[in-house]
Design a protein around this motif. Structure first.
Motif, mmCIF file in Angstrom:
data_model
loop_
_atom_site.group_PDB
_atom_site.id
_atom_site.type_symbol
_atom_site.label_atom_id
_atom_site.label_comp_id
_atom_site.label_asym_id
_atom_site.label_seq_id
_atom_site.Cartn_x
_atom_site.Cartn_y
_atom_site.Cartn_z
ATOM 1 N N PHE A 104 0.828 -1.208 0.000
ATOM 2 C CA PHE A 104 0.000 0.000 0.000
ATOM 3 C C PHE A 104 0.862 1.257 0.000
ATOM 4 O O PHE A 104 0.600 2.211 -0.748
ATOM 5 N N VAL A 105 1.892 1.290 0.842
ATOM 6 C CA VAL A 105 2.774 2.456 0.898
ATOM 7 C C VAL A 105 3.524 2.612 -0.430
ATOM 8 O O VAL A 105 3.692 3.729 -0.940
ATOM 9 N N ALA A 106 3.973 1.496 -1.006
ATOM 10 C CA ALA A 106 4.652 1.555 -2.303
ATOM 11 C C ALA A 106 3.713 2.088 -3.380
ATOM 12 O O ALA A 106 4.113 2.896 -4.232
ATOM 13 N N ALA A 107 2.452 1.659 -3.344
ATOM 14 C CA ALA A 107 1.470 2.137 -4.318
ATOM 15 C C ALA A 107 1.220 3.631 -4.159
ATOM 16 O O ALA A 107 1.125 4.378 -5.154
ATOM 17 N N GLU A 108 1.102 4.080 -2.913
ATOM 18 C CA GLU A 108 0.900 5.502 -2.657
ATOM 19 C C GLU A 108 2.076 6.325 -3.190
ATOM 20 O O GLU A 108 1.894 7.397 -3.777
ATOM 21 N N LEU A 109 3.285 5.814 -2.992
ATOM 22 C CA LEU A 109 4.476 6.523 -3.460
ATOM 23 C C LEU A 109 4.492 6.625 -4.987
ATOM 24 O O LEU A 109 4.676 7.723 -5.539
ATOM 25 N N VAL A 110 4.294 5.511 -5.669
ATOM 26 C CA VAL A 110 4.372 5.509 -7.134
ATOM 27 C C VAL A 110 3.250 6.348 -7.731
ATOM 28 O O VAL A 110 3.479 7.123 -8.670
ATOM 29 N N ALA A 111 2.044 6.217 -7.189
ATOM 30 C CA ALA A 111 0.911 6.992 -7.713
ATOM 31 C C ALA A 111 1.119 8.489 -7.502
ATOM 32 O O ALA A 111 0.843 9.307 -8.395
ATOM 33 N N ALA A 112 1.624 8.856 -6.302
ATOM 34 C CA ALA A 112 1.858 10.271 -6.012
ATOM 35 C C ALA A 112 2.964 10.839 -6.899
ATOM 36 O O ALA A 112 2.857 11.968 -7.408
ATOM 37 N N LEU A 113 4.030 10.085 -7.089
ATOM 38 C CA LEU A 113 5.144 10.540 -7.921
ATOM 39 C C LEU A 113 4.702 10.731 -9.372
ATOM 40 O O LEU A 113 5.007 11.750 -10.008
ATOM 41 N N GLN A 114 3.965 9.746 -9.891
ATOM 42 C CA GLN A 114 3.493 9.855 -11.274
ATOM 43 C C GLN A 114 2.552 11.045 -11.457
ATOM 44 O O GLN A 114 2.650 11.788 -12.446
ATOM 45 N N TRP A 115 1.660 11.243 -10.501
ATOM 46 C CA TRP A 115 0.678 12.322 -10.645
ATOM 47 C C TRP A 115 1.335 13.684 -10.478
ATOM 48 O O TRP A 115 0.924 14.664 -11.105
ATOM 49 N N GLN A 116 2.365 13.768 -9.651
ATOM 50 C CA GLN A 116 3.073 15.042 -9.507
ATOM 51 C C GLN A 116 3.754 15.425 -10.816
ATOM 52 O O GLN A 116 3.721 16.595 -11.231
ATOM 53 N N VAL A 117 4.393 14.454 -11.481
ATOM 54 C CA VAL A 117 5.008 14.728 -12.785
ATOM 55 C C VAL A 117 3.940 15.101 -13.812
ATOM 56 O O VAL A 117 4.119 16.028 -14.609
#
Length: 435
Positions: free
Chosen positions: A97-110
């Motif tokens: 879950f934490v890994a998913a939150e990180l990847v989703a947040a990083l992608q959406w920020q870009v």
């Protein structure tokens, strides 16, 4: 201002959560494979996506419960696919879950950085999603795969699970605080600032969980080495005790032989002669038994054989002990002591004495020392890595006997192999003969 910040599309979040689960399912020991795994994974993606899309417009009060349900679905996905305990599934579910939150947040920020003030291109948007998700999760897989044992289990305890849950909850709460309220000391005031906070907190959270995972792994390895070392010490101590006991027994048998000679010189009844003959035959049998040419092996085999006789187990042995003359005493005790202890413990479960059978053989074959332990076996052999899974309920504190054998054999560049067929379990050890 909070309302105009575009949050991560729920479909993107569902895909990230699904891919994060896939990463850990790949590196853990699976209970399902092939088309069954593909079917379950496809169903998980569909259900995760539908659930997050349906709950997208619910009031803020339902936000936390909805995320808890999403995490629960990730837990079930991992647990169904992997041969692990619920505690371990919960632990890796939180990490996913934490890994998913990180990847989703990083992608959406870009994504927001490139298209915050202009119309986005759907093709480029999907391409960015694919590239960043695949690249990020491949990196996570590369980081995590080396921290999982060969058997695909880490023996996570309850305290480790709850520590991970607390870390994961704190990361999720702080990273999303600005999307709930901007009137806290930890909230951001601008869109880019809020996105930075979320991404950086998720990076920090993932780093903390990764470091914690490394620590758990190191503790597991240290515990395993300590357990193996304790087994080595116990086996050597048993050998020393057995050696003293058998020497005493040998003295007693020698005295008995002298007594028999004296008795035979007297005029005794025929029945006493028969009885004394039987005694003498027993002594000869004992003397001839377990004379392999290696004193350490003789002592161990004699000690184990005495225990087997007492417990109704038939132990037979054909061994050339001279092949072990270059092997350390402790290593001989480790290999033969642990192998025989495991076999004896298993055979004791059978009430029928005819099934309580153990055979040991030691011989040279094509430039190798072959050591083979065989015992009667019923059921299906379950392996964890290259070794059988322990049948003890508390697997965290058991199963080190065979591992200690494996470690010892590896010192001599040898290999350990296990197999079962026709109701026989076979532990086979091959060690190259040094020339």
């Amino acid at each position: 201002m909070i309302d105009i910040i575009p949050d991560i599309p729920r479909l993107y979040t569902a895909i990230a959560e699904w891919m994060a689960c896939i990463v850990y399912i790949i590196i853990l020991k699976r209970r399902i494979n092939g088309w069954q795994l593909v079917t379950v994974a496809g169903g998980a993606l569909v259900f995760q996506s539908i659930f997050l899309m349906v709950t997208r417009d619910l009031p803020i009060v339902f936000w936390i419960p909805s995320m808890l349900v999403a995490v629960g679905m990730m837990f079930l996905f991992i647990y169904i696919c992997c041969d692990i305990t619920p505690t371990e599934a919960g632990y890796f579910g939180v990490k996913a879950f934490v890994a998913a939150e990180l990847v989703a947040a990083l992608q959406w920020q870009v994504h927001f950085y490139w298209w915050s003030s202009s119309d986005s291109n759907l093709t480029l948007e999907i391409l960015l999603l694919i590239v960043m998700y695949v690249g990020a999760f491949l990196l996570i897989w590369q980081l995590e795969k080396n921290l999982i044992p060969d058997e695909g289990r880490l023996n996570i305890m309850q305290r480790e699970l709850w520590s991970t849950v607390v870390i994961g909850a704190a990361v999720f709460f702080i990273s999303n605080l600005s999307f709930v309220s901007e009137s806290t000391p930890f909230s951001g005031q601008y869109a880019r600032e809020i996105f930075n906070i979320r991404t950086l907190v998720n990076v920090g959270g993932f780093a903390i969980l990764f470091a914690y995972h490394v620590q758990i792994n190191e503790i597991r390895v240290r515990h395993e080495l300590e357990a193996v070392q304790k087994i080595l010490q116990n086996q050597y101590a048993q050998y020393q005790q057995s050696k003293e006991s058998i020497e005493l027994i040998n003295y007693k048998y020698h005295d008995l032989k002298n007594q028999i000679i004296a008795l035979r010189a007297e005029e005794d009844p025929e029945k006493r002669n028969v009885y004394l003959t039987e005694m003498e035959n027993d002594i000869k049998s004992f003397e001839a038994q377990n004379k392999t040419g290696n004193n350490v092996l003789d002592t161990l085999l004699a000690s184990k054989n005495m225990y087997c006789i007492k417990n109704g187990i038939t132990l037979t042995c054909v061994a050339d002990g001279t092949l072990l003359n270059d092997m350390d005493v402790v290593d001989i005790c480790t290999i033969f002591g642990n192998a025989l202890d495991n076999a004896i413990e298993y055979e004791q479960q059978f009430e029928n004495p005819e099934k309580r059978l153990i055979h040991v053989s030691l011989f040279a074959q094509k430039g190798f020392v072959m050591i083979r332990f065989e015992n009667y076996f019923e059921g299906k052999l379950k392996l964890e890595g290259d070794l059988p899974a322990t049948t003890k309920k508390d697997s965290y504190f058991h199963g080190y006997g065979l591992k200690s054998i494996q470690y010892t054999v590896q010192k001599y560049d040898g290999i350990v192999n296990v197999d079962n067929k026709d109701n026989w379990f076979e532990l086979k050890i091959l060690i190259p003969i040094k020339t």
